[in-house]
Design a protein around this motif. Structure first.
Motif, PDB file in Angstrom:
ATOM      1  N   MET A  10       3.697   3.508  -0.038  1.00 15.54           N
ATOM      2  CA  MET A  10       4.491   3.154  -1.212  1.00 15.54           C
ATOM      3  C   MET A  10       4.261   1.709  -1.641  1.00 15.54           C
ATOM      4  SD  MET A  10       8.101   5.099  -0.370  1.00 15.54           S
ATOM      5  CE  MET A  10       8.885   4.498  -1.871  1.00 15.54           C
ATOM      6  N   ALA A  11       3.827   0.864  -0.716  1.00 16.10           N
ATOM      7  CA  ALA A  11       3.537  -0.531  -1.045  1.00 16.10           C
ATOM      8  C   ALA A  11       2.157  -0.692  -1.670  1.00 16.10           C
ATOM      9  CB  ALA A  11       3.641  -1.396   0.206  1.00 16.10           C
ATOM     10  N   GLY A  12       1.404   0.409  -1.748  1.00 15.82           N
ATOM     11  CA  GLY A  12       0.095   0.356  -2.386  1.00 15.82           C
ATOM     12  C   GLY A  12      -1.037  -0.096  -1.486  1.00 15.82           C
ATOM     13  N   VAL A  13      -0.841  -0.086  -0.163  1.00 17.41           N
ATOM     14  CA  VAL A  13      -1.928  -0.451   0.749  1.00 17.41           C
ATOM     15  C   VAL A  13      -3.006   0.633   0.688  1.00 17.41           C
ATOM     16  CG1 VAL A  13      -2.553  -0.991   3.129  1.00 17.41           C
ATOM     17  CG2 VAL A  13      -0.285  -1.614   2.266  1.00 17.41           C
ATOM     18  N   PRO A  14      -4.270   0.281   0.427  1.00 13.70           N
ATOM     19  CA  PRO A  14      -5.330   1.287   0.377  1.00 13.70           C
ATOM     20  C   PRO A  14      -5.394   2.088   1.677  1.00 13.70           C
ATOM     21  CG  PRO A  14      -6.132  -0.803  -0.481  1.00 13.70           C
ATOM     22  CD  PRO A  14      -4.782  -1.075   0.120  1.00 13.70           C
TER      23      PRO A  14
ATOM     24  N   GLY B  23      -2.456  11.395   5.360  1.00 12.71           N
ATOM     25  CA  GLY B  23      -1.074  10.933   5.355  1.00 12.71           C
ATOM     26  C   GLY B  23      -0.878   9.712   4.473  1.00 12.71           C
ATOM     27  N   TYR B  24      -1.730   8.701   4.645  1.00 11.10           N
ATOM     28  CA  TYR B  24      -1.606   7.488   3.840  1.00 11.10           C
ATOM     29  C   TYR B  24      -1.811   7.786   2.349  1.00 11.10           C
ATOM     30  CZ  TYR B  24      -1.635   4.333   7.901  1.00 11.10           C
ATOM     31  OH  TYR B  24      -1.313   3.660   9.056  1.00 11.10           O
ATOM     32  N   THR B  25      -2.622   8.797   2.047  1.00 13.11           N
ATOM     33  CA  THR B  25      -2.916   9.125   0.650  1.00 13.11           C
ATOM     34  C   THR B  25      -1.786   9.892  -0.011  1.00 13.11           C
ATOM     35  OG1 THR B  25      -5.301   9.201   1.130  1.00 13.11           O
ATOM     36  CG2 THR B  25      -4.549  10.284  -0.894  1.00 13.11           C
ATOM     37  N   VAL B  26      -1.234  10.907   0.678  1.00 15.68           N
ATOM     38  CA  VAL B  26      -0.265  11.796   0.022  1.00 15.68           C
ATOM     39  C   VAL B  26       1.177  11.328   0.131  1.00 15.68           C
ATOM     40  CG1 VAL B  26      -1.793  13.762   0.443  1.00 15.68           C
ATOM     41  CG2 VAL B  26       0.105  13.323   2.017  1.00 15.68           C
TER      42      VAL B  26
ATOM     43  N   SER C 192     -13.909  -1.531  -2.078  1.00 16.76           N
ATOM     44  CA  SER C 192     -12.965  -2.452  -2.720  1.00 16.76           C
ATOM     45  C   SER C 192     -11.628  -2.484  -1.995  1.00 16.76           C
ATOM     46  CB  SER C 192     -12.740  -2.025  -4.176  1.00 16.76           C
ATOM     47  OG  SER C 192     -12.220  -0.698  -4.228  1.00 16.76           O
ATOM     48  N   ALA C 193     -11.506  -1.675  -0.912  1.00 14.04           N
ATOM     49  CA  ALA C 193     -10.224  -1.598  -0.193  1.00 14.04           C
ATOM     50  C   ALA C 193     -10.005  -2.779   0.734  1.00 14.04           C
ATOM     51  CB  ALA C 193     -10.144  -0.293   0.611  1.00 14.04           C
ATOM     52  N   ALA C 194     -11.100  -3.491   1.070  1.00 15.16           N
ATOM     53  CA  ALA C 194     -10.967  -4.620   1.987  1.00 15.16           C
ATOM     54  C   ALA C 194     -10.142  -5.728   1.350  1.00 15.16           C
ATOM     55  CB  ALA C 194     -12.354  -5.135   2.370  1.00 15.16           C
ATOM     56  N   GLN C 195      -9.121  -6.197   2.084  1.00 19.60           N
ATOM     57  CA  GLN C 195      -8.244  -7.258   1.598  1.00 19.60           C
ATOM     58  C   GLN C 195      -7.926  -8.196   2.753  1.00 19.60           C
ATOM     59  OE1 GLN C 195      -4.659  -5.709  -0.122  1.00 19.60           O
ATOM     60  NE2 GLN C 195      -5.698  -4.162  -1.336  1.00 19.60           N
ATOM     61  N   PRO C 196      -7.713  -9.479   2.476  1.00 12.24           N
ATOM     62  CA  PRO C 196      -7.257 -10.381   3.541  1.00 12.24           C
ATOM     63  C   PRO C 196      -5.859 -10.015   3.991  1.00 12.24           C
ATOM     64  CG  PRO C 196      -7.164 -11.475   1.406  1.00 12.24           C
ATOM     65  CD  PRO C 196      -7.894 -10.178   1.197  1.00 12.24           C
TER      66      PRO C 196
END
Length: 317
Positions: free
Chosen positions: A33-37, A89-92, A207-211
């Motif tokens: 829900m927080a939008g984490v890829p 799980g993370y997707t749905v 593009s999912a990589a984030q600090p």
């Protein structure tokens, strides 16, 4: 594996795994829900769980076997039992309720039964199927009023069904391919680390990589919690798998469902009903039948009558 866990009967380990998995669904939903890829969330989950088990393994003098058989096992168990279900799980979970996704996990025992029968090309003992169906009916008591799908696209519902299907495939794979004399802790460590090796280059190029600083504390803590739960549950999973078969282990899904429904209600205010307690009683009945602890029609009739009497008394009260 601590001696305390080795001395516990499989049923207690199954219940523990199921409860922890239900909690992890809720934590995964917080991250979703927080939008984490999904790929980034999975990578961090695996990093926490894999490194934790590796450190514990090294500290206790264990080594990670790297024979061809073991590597094949790590990859298969990791893809089917860890990465695949976690990515789904993370997707749905940003599109469906925790309770609904948890309820779908009850399909895992039936999928496991069907896949095992197909793989072994034979019909399995009838009491196994009866026990699974009784357990499934127990979960249906808690979810019989259904869920509201008015705002849910069909694609998310279909994708969500892939979770229990992969879990069932993982149950069968681990049962059939488990290396002789495999150490449950190192089997779990190998499965988790194998997925890190697979996912890292994909994540690095995506593009999912984030600090770390780009993710808020709440979702980051949720992913950390999922990682810790993953470390514990997969050690217990491989211990149970060493002592029982895939069909017996698949009944983790029932307890994961009840735990997920309860946590969804507590954290997200999702609907919960008093039927949850009756559902738990019926699930124990299903486990008793499937595991051969209830063998005679007389025992079964007595337990069913007792459950019916308590249910009617609860309704009248």
């Amino acid at each position: 594996m601590p001696t305390a866990f080795k001395n516990l009967p499989p049923i207690l380990l199954i219940i523990t795994i199921g409860v922890l998995v239900g909690v992890s669904f809720t934590l995964s939903k917080i991250a979703a829900m927080a939008g984490v890829p999904p790929l980034l969330a999975l990578f961090r989950q695996l990093l926490v769980a894999g490194l934790l088990l590796l450190v514990v393994g090294i500290a206790t003098g264990r080594r990670l076997p790297l024979t061809r058989q073991h590597v094949f096992y790590y990859l298969g168990a990791g893809i089917l039992g860890v990465s695949g279900p976690a990515l789904i799980g993370y997707t749905v979970l940003s599109h469906v309720s925790t309770g609904f996704y948890s309820a779908l996990v009850t399909l895992s025992p039936l999928f496991t039964f069907a896949i095992t029968a197909a793989a072994e090309r034979r019909m399995l003992p009838f009491h196994r199927l009866v026990g699974i169906l009784v357990g499934l009916s127990g979960v249906s008591i808690a979810t019989m009023k259904g869920f509201n799908f008015d705002s849910t696209a069909t694609v998310w519902i279909i994708l969500a069904v892939g979770g229990p299907l992969l879990l069932a495939s993982g149950n069968v794979f681990r049962s059939r391919a488990y290396p002789p004399k495999g150490d449950p802790m190192m089997m779990a460590t190998g499965a988790l680390l194998s997925q890190l090796v697979l996912i890292w280059p994909v994540l690095a190029l995506s593009s999912a990589a984030q600090p770390v600083s780009s993710i808020a504390f709440g979702p980051e803590a949720a992913i950390l919690g999922v990682g810790l739960i993953t470390a514990v549950t997969y050690v217990l999973t491989f211990e149970v798998q060493r002592r029982t078969d895939g069909i017996g282990f698949a009944q983790v899904g029932y307890f994961a469902t009840l735990s997920g429904i309860a946590m969804g209600a507590l954290v997200f205010g999702e609907t919960i009903r008093p039927a949850l307690l009756l559902s738990l009683a019926v699930i124990f009945l299903g486990l008793g039948i499937s595991n051969g602890q209830i063998k005679s029609p007389g025992q079964l009739w007595f337990m069913l009558r007792s459950l019916a009497t308590r249910w009617i008394a609860g309704i009248r009260a």
